[in-house]
Design a protein around this motif. Sequence first.
Motif, PDB file in Angstrom:
ATOM      1  N   ASN A   1       0.618  -1.153  -0.043  1.00 10.91           N
ATOM      2  CA  ASN A   1      -0.084   0.128   0.060  1.00 10.91           C
ATOM      3  C   ASN A   1       0.691   1.197   0.143  1.00 10.91           C
ATOM      4  N   LYS A   2       2.130   1.169   0.031  1.00 10.05           N
ATOM      5  CA  LYS A   2       3.177   2.314  -0.086  1.00 10.05           C
ATOM      6  C   LYS A   2       3.646   2.532  -1.387  1.00 10.05           C
ATOM      7  N   GLY A   3       3.333   1.372  -2.125  1.00  6.96           N
ATOM      8  CA  GLY A   3       3.856   1.510  -3.666  1.00  6.96           C
ATOM      9  C   GLY A   3       5.269   0.791  -3.631  1.00  6.96           C
ATOM     10  N   ARG A   4       5.533  -0.237  -2.798  1.00  9.17           N
ATOM     11  CA  ARG A   4       6.727  -0.698  -2.673  1.00  9.17           C
ATOM     12  C   ARG A   4       6.720  -2.317  -3.160  1.00  9.17           C
ATOM     13  N   LEU A   5       7.783  -2.760  -4.020  1.00 13.17           N
ATOM     14  CA  LEU A   5       7.438  -4.014  -4.360  1.00 13.17           C
ATOM     15  C   LEU A   5       7.836  -5.086  -3.276  1.00 13.17           C
ATOM     16  N   MET A   6       6.864  -6.170  -3.255  1.00 10.97           N
ATOM     17  CA  MET A   6       6.978  -6.900  -2.013  1.00 10.97           C
ATOM     18  C   MET A   6       8.066  -8.063  -2.466  1.00 10.97           C
ATOM     19  N   VAL A   7       9.155  -8.479  -1.492  1.00 13.79           N
ATOM     20  CA  VAL A   7      10.276  -9.190  -2.032  1.00 13.79           C
ATOM     21  C   VAL A   7      10.365 -10.396  -1.170  1.00 13.79           C
ATOM     22  N   GLU A   8      10.609 -11.755  -1.650  1.00 14.60           N
ATOM     23  CA  GLU A   8      11.313 -12.473  -0.849  1.00 14.60           C
ATOM     24  C   GLU A   8      12.408 -12.260  -0.082  1.00 14.60           C
TER      25      GLU A   8
ATOM     26  N   LYS B   1       7.617 -11.381  -4.740  1.00 13.07           N
ATOM     27  CA  LYS B   1       6.956 -12.589  -4.284  1.00 13.07           C
ATOM     28  C   LYS B   1       5.865 -12.905  -5.382  1.00 13.07           C
ATOM     29  N   GLY B   2       5.972 -14.274  -5.783  1.00 13.34           N
ATOM     30  CA  GLY B   2       5.305 -14.986  -6.818  1.00 13.34           C
ATOM     31  C   GLY B   2       5.689 -14.936  -7.970  1.00 13.34           C
ATOM     32  N   TYR B   3       6.977 -14.497  -8.104  1.00 11.56           N
ATOM     33  CA  TYR B   3       7.913 -14.710  -9.550  1.00 11.56           C
ATOM     34  C   TYR B   3       9.336 -15.428  -9.371  1.00 11.56           C
ATOM     35  N   ASN B   4       9.403 -16.217 -10.139  1.00 10.77           N
ATOM     36  CA  ASN B   4      10.955 -16.923  -9.853  1.00 10.77           C
ATOM     37  C   ASN B   4      11.863 -16.066 -10.749  1.00 10.77           C
ATOM     38  N   ASN B   5      11.649 -15.302 -11.878  1.00 10.31           N
ATOM     39  CA  ASN B   5      12.539 -14.684 -12.627  1.00 10.31           C
ATOM     40  C   ASN B   5      12.735 -13.161 -12.661  1.00 10.31           C
ATOM     41  N   ILE B   6      11.930 -12.420 -11.573  1.00  7.25           N
ATOM     42  CA  ILE B   6      11.744 -10.983 -11.539  1.00  7.25           C
ATOM     43  C   ILE B   6      12.476 -10.875 -10.042  1.00  7.25           C
ATOM     44  N   PHE B   7      13.261  -9.685 -10.111  1.00  7.92           N
ATOM     45  CA  PHE B   7      14.040  -9.371  -8.604  1.00  7.92           C
ATOM     46  C   PHE B   7      13.605  -7.840  -8.554  1.00  7.92           C
ATOM     47  N   ALA B   8      13.662  -7.450  -7.506  1.00  8.91           N
ATOM     48  CA  ALA B   8      13.644  -6.094  -7.081  1.00  8.91           C
ATOM     49  C   ALA B   8      14.822  -5.546  -6.164  1.00  8.91           C
ATOM     50  N   ILE B   9      15.600  -4.496  -6.410  1.00  7.09           N
ATOM     51  CA  ILE B   9      16.659  -4.075  -5.400  1.00  7.09           C
ATOM     52  C   ILE B   9      16.680  -2.522  -5.312  1.00  7.09           C
ATOM     53  N   GLY B  10      17.210  -2.149  -4.284  1.00  2.00           N
ATOM     54  CA  GLY B  10      17.224  -0.661  -3.933  1.00  2.00           C
ATOM     55  C   GLY B  10      15.912  -0.456  -3.125  1.00  2.00           C
ATOM     56  N   ASP B  11      15.890   1.130  -3.272  1.00  2.00           N
ATOM     57  CA  ASP B  11      14.662   1.687  -2.378  1.00  2.00           C
ATOM     58  C   ASP B  11      13.118   1.366  -2.654  1.00  2.00           C
ATOM     59  N   ILE B  12      12.981   0.674  -3.889  1.00  2.00           N
ATOM     60  CA  ILE B  12      11.561   0.312  -4.424  1.00  2.00           C
ATOM     61  C   ILE B  12      11.147  -0.929  -3.477  1.00  2.00           C
ATOM     62  N   THR B  13      11.933  -1.575  -2.925  1.00  2.00           N
ATOM     63  CA  THR B  13      11.789  -2.894  -2.343  1.00  2.00           C
ATOM     64  C   THR B  13      10.750  -2.701  -0.997  1.00  2.00           C
ATOM     65  N   ASP B  14      10.123  -3.371  -0.340  1.00  4.61           N
ATOM     66  CA  ASP B  14       9.544  -3.409   0.904  1.00  4.61           C
ATOM     67  C   ASP B  14      10.327  -4.008   2.152  1.00  4.61           C
ATOM     68  N   ILE B  15      11.736  -3.998   1.835  1.00  4.18           N
ATOM     69  CA  ILE B  15      12.524  -4.491   3.047  1.00  4.18           C
ATOM     70  C   ILE B  15      12.545  -3.449   4.039  1.00  4.18           C
ATOM     71  N   PRO B  16      12.194  -4.016   5.268  1.00  7.72           N
ATOM     72  CA  PRO B  16      12.213  -2.882   6.282  1.00  7.72           C
ATOM     73  C   PRO B  16      13.546  -2.732   6.983  1.00  7.72           C
ATOM     74  N   GLU B  17      14.011  -1.391   6.245  1.00  5.90           N
ATOM     75  CA  GLU B  17      15.196  -0.979   6.524  1.00  5.90           C
ATOM     76  C   GLU B  17      15.237   0.546   6.208  1.00  5.90           C
TER      77      GLU B  17
END
Length: 357
Positions: free
Chosen positions: A244-251, A257-273
């Motif tokens: 809901n904040k426009g960030r990509l949810m990652v494993e 999440k839900g994709y085997n061949n698509i990654f996200a890195i940097g500020d656009i991720t939902d990593i809590p940091e």
Amino acid sequence: MAAEGKTRVVVVGGGIAGSLLAKTMQPHADVVLLDPKDYLEIPWAELRSMVEPSFAERSLIYHRDYLTNATIVTSSAVNITEQAVLTADGQSLAYDYLVIATGHALTSPGSRSERIKEFQRDKGKIESSESVLIIGGGPTGVELAGEIAVDYPEKKVTLVHRGSRLLEFIGDKASKKCLDWLTSKKVDVLFQQSIDLDSLSNTEKLYRTSAGETVTADCHFVCIGKPLSSSWLHDTILKESLDNKGRLMVEKDLRIKGYNNIFAIGDITDIPEIKQGYLAHKHALLVAKNLRLLIKGSPNSKLETYSPGFALALISLGRNEGLAQLPFLTLGGCLPGKIKSRDLFIGRTRKQMGLNA
């Protein structure tokens, strides 16, 4: 088509994370970097470049200078399908693996030479002003206030911040040290106040704060957080992968999440940091390692995982001083300044990109 049957990796976004990933992967895959700019900007050098535009000669790096064995497409992504990224100029870039690294929305010009002219205009604006208003008390506002206060001690600098303390992402002690330093340089700091951004103009010299105070300044700089560059994803296959904040949810392996061949890195991720450059570099290097494993046919169980670390902060205060918040220690003065403020890690970052410091 991918060159010589190599695996095709498309990287969307040529900021600090996407550029390092593309550079690291170019010996191992057919890499395509998609970015609307023809250069990488080392973002933590921006504020020094505003008072010293020649500094930008080292911190603005043409993509072609470090991507000597990759394809650079100077455009923006407008859509993603299961097979390809579609660009604003009508290209379709097929991918085997895709990495989203679009970070925050930038208003920087597409050409490096135009960006240097912007810095020259900023310097001219500061030099021709007796008083400067800075809106925002995060790292950008604080560091810009420090650069101006040190290089132009005769100028009146006012910083307006809507929070109750500066640099709210770090501890109270570090925050207070920073305020004391700015106050010692005669910077006026107004807390729990804001300026209506819609009312700003380049001719108005009087600014009214939300608390009714009037600030007189010959020019202003807005240093508040930029929105994420994720609105373009709402009509793509990744629309359900946005929080809901426009960030990509990652494993934990940084695949979306839900994709085997698509990654996200940097500020656009939902990593809590906290979103910081050195962490974006860590994302990029981890995903590069995981891509190499996948290309070799390794199972998903072998992929490296990412763990958010302690919030470290290194704030530059002018050319020779700084503020460091470490796990068990807060340091101010010349030692943190020596670590960051002199060169702002530009030499180190350039070396990481395979260039002369």
